[in-house]
Design a protein around this motif. Sequence first.
Motif, PDB file in Angstrom:
ATOM      1  N   ALA A  77     -16.471  -1.763 -30.885  1.00 21.14           N
ATOM      2  CA  ALA A  77     -17.927  -1.816 -31.045  1.00 21.14           C
ATOM      3  C   ALA A  77     -18.619  -2.644 -29.978  1.00 21.14           C
ATOM      4  CB  ALA A  77     -18.268  -2.387 -32.425  1.00 21.14           C
ATOM      5  N   GLY A  78     -17.853  -3.433 -29.232  1.00 18.23           N
ATOM      6  CA  GLY A  78     -18.445  -4.399 -28.321  1.00 18.23           C
ATOM      7  C   GLY A  78     -19.075  -3.837 -27.067  1.00 18.23           C
ATOM      8  N   THR A  79     -18.977  -2.543 -26.857  1.00 17.79           N
ATOM      9  CA  THR A  79     -19.684  -1.930 -25.728  1.00 17.79           C
ATOM     10  C   THR A  79     -21.178  -1.794 -26.010  1.00 17.79           C
ATOM     11  OG1 THR A  79     -19.097   0.253 -26.616  1.00 17.79           O
ATOM     12  CG2 THR A  79     -17.657  -0.656 -24.905  1.00 17.79           C
ATOM     13  N   HIS A  80     -21.591  -2.115 -27.225  1.00 18.44           N
ATOM     14  CA  HIS A  80     -23.013  -2.067 -27.598  1.00 18.44           C
ATOM     15  C   HIS A  80     -23.824  -2.937 -26.630  1.00 18.44           C
ATOM     16  CE1 HIS A  80     -26.671  -2.734 -29.959  1.00 18.44           C
ATOM     17  NE2 HIS A  80     -26.301  -1.729 -30.755  1.00 18.44           N
ATOM     18  N   PRO A  81     -25.010  -2.475 -26.231  1.00 17.86           N
ATOM     19  CA  PRO A  81     -25.784  -3.233 -25.231  1.00 17.86           C
ATOM     20  C   PRO A  81     -26.205  -4.627 -25.679  1.00 17.86           C
ATOM     21  CG  PRO A  81     -27.054  -1.372 -26.117  1.00 17.86           C
ATOM     22  CD  PRO A  81     -25.649  -1.183 -26.545  1.00 17.86           C
ATOM     23  N   ASN A  82     -26.250  -4.905 -26.958  1.00 20.27           N
ATOM     24  CA  ASN A  82     -26.624  -6.246 -27.416  1.00 20.27           C
ATOM     25  C   ASN A  82     -25.477  -7.246 -27.382  1.00 20.27           C
ATOM     26  OD1 ASN A  82     -29.332  -5.843 -27.802  1.00 20.27           O
ATOM     27  ND2 ASN A  82     -29.196  -5.461 -30.000  1.00 20.27           N
ATOM     28  N   VAL A  83     -24.273  -6.797 -27.014  1.00 20.65           N
ATOM     29  CA  VAL A  83     -23.131  -7.709 -26.925  1.00 20.65           C
ATOM     30  C   VAL A  83     -23.053  -8.284 -25.520  1.00 20.65           C
ATOM     31  CG1 VAL A  83     -20.624  -7.936 -27.083  1.00 20.65           C
ATOM     32  CG2 VAL A  83     -21.853  -6.495 -28.720  1.00 20.65           C
ATOM     33  N   ALA A  84     -23.179  -9.615 -25.440  1.00 19.94           N
ATOM     34  CA  ALA A  84     -23.110 -10.298 -24.148  1.00 19.94           C
ATOM     35  C   ALA A  84     -21.705 -10.799 -23.847  1.00 19.94           C
ATOM     36  CB  ALA A  84     -24.089 -11.465 -24.118  1.00 19.94           C
ATOM     37  N   SER A  85     -20.959 -11.186 -24.876  1.00 20.41           N
ATOM     38  CA  SER A  85     -19.607 -11.688 -24.673  1.00 20.41           C
ATOM     39  C   SER A  85     -18.801 -11.494 -25.946  1.00 20.41           C
ATOM     40  CB  SER A  85     -19.618 -13.160 -24.255  1.00 20.41           C
ATOM     41  OG  SER A  85     -20.270 -13.954 -25.218  1.00 20.41           O
ATOM     42  N   LEU A  86     -17.496 -11.618 -25.801  1.00 21.75           N
ATOM     43  CA  LEU A  86     -16.551 -11.390 -26.891  1.00 21.75           C
ATOM     44  C   LEU A  86     -15.703 -12.630 -27.098  1.00 21.75           C
ATOM     45  CD1 LEU A  86     -15.280  -7.961 -25.536  1.00 21.75           C
ATOM     46  CD2 LEU A  86     -16.842  -8.215 -27.467  1.00 21.75           C
TER      47      LEU A  86
END
Length: 241
Positions: A77-86
Amino acid sequence: MTTIGNIVLVHGGFVDGSGWQGVYDELAGDGLRVRVAQNPTLSLEGDAAMIRRILDGLDGPAVLVGHSYGGVVISEAGTHPNVASLAYIAAFAPDTGESVDTLIAAFAPNTGESVDTLIAAPPPGAPVPPVLPPVEGFLFLERDRFAASFAADLPDQVAAFMADSQVPWGVDAFGGAVTEPAWRHKPSWYLVAIEDRMIPPPAQRMMAERAGAKVVEVVGSHAVHISQPAAVADLIREAAA
């Protein structure tokens, strides 16, 4: 000062989002907006869709954090544009086409067996979690071995409660394969729990290195987010800075 004000915490298999309370308290006390996802762990596709809905509702960028199987979910799911870092917390960090199933098999060298076979008859020396055979499409950990494998650094009463309140983990989630891992596109952090008996620490280091993650090592069990919430929160703060 942090530049990312939103944190989304994603739980793994067997323990629900309440396990994040200590980390939540640490980060919310800093004034960060923290969301705790209660993903149903029925399928990777469904869990990733739920996380994307949470991300859709944010007012800015977020750090997406996953524990254990939650690492698979944030990778998807982390490819979402609101994700800045993991931030991966003693978590699986799969590459394209990998799942918890295939990664556990890979951790047992010189075997080409399915994970069901590995659970039933692990090869000598291979660290295999005490996962019971699936019943009607769901997995549980063996109760009498839960504390030693999952929560060895928690008080006995807490570990017993966790063992008796396990969240059923769907076989479809266990076998769900990542399509395009977000760590290929987003900066990543990884907390290695060096006394983990669910995901071997050498495997955690391997996945973290492959993801190009900044690594912090903590003396803790697989339940490190519960036993060491301050250390986990510190790593998330780094990812938010």
